[in-house]
Design a protein around this motif. Sequence first.
Motif, PDB file in Angstrom:
ATOM      1  N   GLU A  29      99.752  63.559  67.965  1.00 53.50           N
ATOM      2  CA  GLU A  29     100.012  62.284  67.447  1.00 53.50           C
ATOM      3  C   GLU A  29      99.475  61.841  66.024  1.00 53.50           C
ATOM      4  OE1 GLU A  29      99.529  59.758  70.698  1.00 53.50           O
ATOM      5  OE2 GLU A  29     100.566  60.754  72.052  1.00 53.50           O
ATOM      6  N   GLN A  30      98.427  62.411  65.926  1.00 56.07           N
ATOM      7  CA  GLN A  30      97.362  62.200  64.712  1.00 56.07           C
ATOM      8  C   GLN A  30      97.994  62.751  63.571  1.00 56.07           C
ATOM      9  OE1 GLN A  30      93.006  61.320  65.496  1.00 56.07           O
ATOM     10  NE2 GLN A  30      93.633  62.182  67.610  1.00 56.07           N
ATOM     11  N   ILE A  31      98.766  63.779  63.395  1.00 52.45           N
ATOM     12  CA  ILE A  31      99.271  64.343  62.350  1.00 52.45           C
ATOM     13  C   ILE A  31     100.433  63.791  61.917  1.00 52.45           C
ATOM     14  CG2 ILE A  31     100.197  66.363  61.658  1.00 52.45           C
ATOM     15  CD1 ILE A  31      98.394  68.013  63.723  1.00 52.45           C
ATOM     16  N   LYS A  32     100.598  62.898  60.918  1.00 50.61           N
ATOM     17  CA  LYS A  32     101.681  62.393  60.316  1.00 50.61           C
ATOM     18  C   LYS A  32     102.161  62.986  58.877  1.00 50.61           C
ATOM     19  CE  LYS A  32      99.791  58.084  62.413  1.00 50.61           C
ATOM     20  NZ  LYS A  32      99.941  58.534  63.334  1.00 50.61           N
ATOM     21  N   LEU A  33     103.490  62.928  58.948  1.00 51.21           N
ATOM     22  CA  LEU A  33     104.110  63.308  57.718  1.00 51.21           C
ATOM     23  C   LEU A  33     104.204  62.119  56.749  1.00 51.21           C
ATOM     24  CD1 LEU A  33     105.876  65.517  55.617  1.00 51.21           C
ATOM     25  CD2 LEU A  33     107.506  64.685  57.093  1.00 51.21           C
ATOM     26  N   LEU A  34     103.923  61.983  55.560  1.00 53.10           N
ATOM     27  CA  LEU A  34     103.860  60.827  54.655  1.00 53.10           C
ATOM     28  C   LEU A  34     105.487  60.678  54.184  1.00 53.10           C
ATOM     29  CD1 LEU A  34     100.797  61.069  52.529  1.00 53.10           C
ATOM     30  CD2 LEU A  34     101.095  59.491  54.498  1.00 53.10           C
ATOM     31  N   GLY A  35     105.525  59.594  53.935  1.00 52.52           N
ATOM     32  CA  GLY A  35     106.916  59.281  53.393  1.00 52.52           C
ATOM     33  C   GLY A  35     107.131  59.871  51.894  1.00 52.52           C
ATOM     34  N   GLU A  36     108.491  59.754  51.427  1.00 50.64           N
ATOM     35  CA  GLU A  36     108.452  60.424  50.104  1.00 50.64           C
ATOM     36  C   GLU A  36     107.579  60.030  49.081  1.00 50.64           C
ATOM     37  OE1 GLU A  36     112.282  61.058  48.925  1.00 50.64           O
ATOM     38  OE2 GLU A  36     112.902  61.763  51.254  1.00 50.64           O
ATOM     39  N   VAL A  37     107.581  58.433  48.975  1.00 49.05           N
ATOM     40  CA  VAL A  37     106.863  57.788  47.905  1.00 49.05           C
ATOM     41  C   VAL A  37     105.382  57.726  48.284  1.00 49.05           C
ATOM     42  CG1 VAL A  37     106.391  55.548  46.938  1.00 49.05           C
ATOM     43  CG2 VAL A  37     108.749  56.278  47.464  1.00 49.05           C
ATOM     44  N   ALA A  38     104.970  57.865  49.545  1.00 55.33           N
ATOM     45  CA  ALA A  38     103.428  57.835  50.001  1.00 55.33           C
ATOM     46  C   ALA A  38     102.927  59.244  49.481  1.00 55.33           C
ATOM     47  CB  ALA A  38     103.391  57.585  51.270  1.00 55.33           C
ATOM     48  N   GLU A  93      81.040  70.152  53.948  1.00 52.94           N
ATOM     49  CA  GLU A  93      79.967  69.595  54.948  1.00 52.94           C
ATOM     50  C   GLU A  93      79.629  68.251  54.957  1.00 52.94           C
ATOM     51  OE1 GLU A  93      76.304  71.457  54.054  1.00 52.94           O
ATOM     52  OE2 GLU A  93      76.196  70.824  52.185  1.00 52.94           O
ATOM     53  N   ASN A  94      80.111  67.403  53.784  1.00 52.53           N
ATOM     54  CA  ASN A  94      80.015  66.097  53.878  1.00 52.53           C
ATOM     55  C   ASN A  94      81.167  65.337  54.269  1.00 52.53           C
ATOM     56  OD1 ASN A  94      81.623  66.199  51.497  1.00 52.53           O
ATOM     57  ND2 ASN A  94      80.600  64.899  50.217  1.00 52.53           N
ATOM     58  N   TRP A  95      82.236  66.000  54.671  1.00 57.61           N
ATOM     59  CA  TRP A  95      83.327  65.326  55.480  1.00 57.61           C
ATOM     60  C   TRP A  95      82.738  65.059  56.848  1.00 57.61           C
ATOM     61  CZ3 TRP A  95      88.572  67.831  53.800  1.00 57.61           C
ATOM     62  CH2 TRP A  95      88.633  67.849  52.266  1.00 57.61           C
ATOM     63  N   GLY A  96      82.890  63.798  57.252  1.00 56.90           N
ATOM     64  CA  GLY A  96      82.833  63.290  58.556  1.00 56.90           C
ATOM     65  C   GLY A  96      84.082  63.707  59.141  1.00 56.90           C
ATOM     66  N   ASP A  97      84.020  63.358  60.730  1.00 61.45           N
ATOM     67  CA  ASP A  97      85.242  63.858  61.650  1.00 61.45           C
ATOM     68  C   ASP A  97      86.238  62.932  61.135  1.00 61.45           C
ATOM     69  OD1 ASP A  97      84.103  66.257  62.531  1.00 61.45           O
ATOM     70  OD2 ASP A  97      83.613  65.626  64.460  1.00 61.45           O
ATOM     71  N   ASP A  98      85.987  61.500  60.661  1.00 56.64           N
ATOM     72  CA  ASP A  98      86.879  60.897  60.558  1.00 56.64           C
ATOM     73  C   ASP A  98      87.521  60.852  59.167  1.00 56.64           C
ATOM     74  OD1 ASP A  98      84.656  59.677  59.764  1.00 56.64           O
ATOM     75  OD2 ASP A  98      84.792  57.650  60.366  1.00 56.64           O
ATOM     76  N   THR A  99      86.839  61.479  58.225  1.00 57.60           N
ATOM     77  CA  THR A  99      87.584  61.495  57.035  1.00 57.60           C
ATOM     78  C   THR A  99      89.038  61.723  56.801  1.00 57.60           C
ATOM     79  OG1 THR A  99      85.449  62.439  56.190  1.00 57.60           O
ATOM     80  CG2 THR A  99      87.368  62.693  54.628  1.00 57.60           C
ATOM     81  N   ARG A 100      89.766  60.805  56.238  1.00 56.06           N
ATOM     82  CA  ARG A 100      91.278  61.146  56.175  1.00 56.06           C
ATOM     83  C   ARG A 100      91.353  62.149  55.153  1.00 56.06           C
ATOM     84  NH1 ARG A 100      94.466  59.819  59.388  1.00 56.06           N
ATOM     85  NH2 ARG A 100      93.236  58.256  59.809  1.00 56.06           N
ATOM     86  N   VAL A 101      92.326  63.279  55.671  1.00 54.34           N
ATOM     87  CA  VAL A 101      92.644  64.302  54.930  1.00 54.34           C
ATOM     88  C   VAL A 101      94.237  64.631  54.562  1.00 54.34           C
ATOM     89  CG1 VAL A 101      90.487  65.763  55.690  1.00 54.34           C
ATOM     90  CG2 VAL A 101      92.619  66.018  56.766  1.00 54.34           C
ATOM     91  N   TYR A 102      94.716  65.120  53.666  1.00 56.67           N
ATOM     92  CA  TYR A 102      95.832  65.389  53.287  1.00 56.67           C
ATOM     93  C   TYR A 102      96.126  66.780  52.959  1.00 56.67           C
ATOM     94  CZ  TYR A 102      95.499  60.325  52.502  1.00 56.67           C
ATOM     95  OH  TYR A 102      95.319  59.035  52.614  1.00 56.67           O
ATOM     96  N   LEU A 111     100.906  66.177  54.765  1.00 55.19           N
ATOM     97  CA  LEU A 111     100.743  65.587  55.951  1.00 55.19           C
ATOM     98  C   LEU A 111      99.228  64.989  55.910  1.00 55.19           C
ATOM     99  CD1 LEU A 111     101.829  68.930  57.507  1.00 55.19           C
ATOM    100  CD2 LEU A 111     102.772  66.788  58.065  1.00 55.19           C
ATOM    101  N   GLU A 112      99.030  63.825  56.624  1.00 57.77           N
ATOM    102  CA  GLU A 112      97.947  63.132  56.609  1.00 57.77           C
ATOM    103  C   GLU A 112      97.369  63.178  58.195  1.00 57.77           C
ATOM    104  OE1 GLU A 112      97.656  58.951  55.496  1.00 57.77           O
ATOM    105  OE2 GLU A 112      97.558  58.520  57.509  1.00 57.77           O
ATOM    106  N   THR A 113      95.916  63.461  58.331  1.00 55.00           N
ATOM    107  CA  THR A 113      95.463  63.649  59.824  1.00 55.00           C
ATOM    108  C   THR A 113      93.830  63.223  59.205  1.00 55.00           C
ATOM    109  OG1 THR A 113      95.177  64.763  61.714  1.00 55.00           O
ATOM    110  CG2 THR A 113      94.936  66.098  59.630  1.00 55.00           C
ATOM    111  N   THR A 114      92.874  63.516  60.177  1.00 58.97           N
ATOM    112  CA  THR A 114      91.614  63.526  59.993  1.00 58.97           C
ATOM    113  C   THR A 114      91.069  64.737  60.029  1.00 58.97           C
ATOM    114  OG1 THR A 114      91.122  63.561  62.409  1.00 58.97           O
ATOM    115  CG2 THR A 114      91.572  61.291  61.481  1.00 58.97           C
ATOM    116  N   TRP A 115      89.723  64.992  59.530  1.00 60.61           N
ATOM    117  CA  TRP A 115      89.151  65.958  59.363  1.00 60.61           C
ATOM    118  C   TRP A 115      88.999  66.915  60.852  1.00 60.61           C
ATOM    119  CZ3 TRP A 115      88.717  70.400  57.211  1.00 60.61           C
ATOM    120  CH2 TRP A 115      87.553  71.289  57.010  1.00 60.61           C
ATOM    121  N   ALA A 116      88.643  66.099  61.832  1.00 51.85           N
ATOM    122  CA  ALA A 116      88.247  66.630  63.240  1.00 51.85           C
ATOM    123  C   ALA A 116      89.601  67.141  63.550  1.00 51.85           C
ATOM    124  CB  ALA A 116      88.016  65.476  64.025  1.00 51.85           C
TER     125      ALA A 116
END
Length: 158
Positions: A29-38, A93-102, A111-116
């Motif tokens: 549920e936390q793995i999201k496919l970004l729209g074409e423009v985003a 190592e400086n990425w927190g679990d809540d860091t937004r990653v692409y 794809l967008e999710t969190t580091w965790a």
Amino acid sequence: MSQYRSLSLSGKEWVFKREEPFVSADDREQIKLLGEVAGANIWRDYVSDSFLYPDLFSGDVWVKKNIVDTCEWEQAWESDEESVPDMMLSHLENWGDDTRVYFCCHADLVLETTWAVFKRAWKAFLFLESDAVLVGKKKKQAIQFCEDGRLTLLMRPS
């Protein structure tokens, strides 16, 4: 226009629904496919404003020039061990679990999710396109999962 597209309609959802590597429903549920423009905007801002696909990168693109180190990802991916390679953890190592990653496969597949979530599901992500680049929102560190089994540890330019 939505910031996200349906992962199920993209034909890519299967990588997260496999029995092995298993990705929990909560993580899916936390793995999201970004729209074409985003997705194109993230690709342009974080990866390349000149090339739409990583296999087209020339030697002067930061992903090819700003390599801090390399290690192997394939052996860890094929093992029963779930965790990401240690060298990758050290580099990020400086990425927190809540860091937004692409997870950037190319300009039209980001794809967008969190580091965790990524750390738990990294093996599934690698069923997607080769040479993908992982970047963190507002982070300088990045990594590229190369098709030849190398993991390149990168520093994004200022």
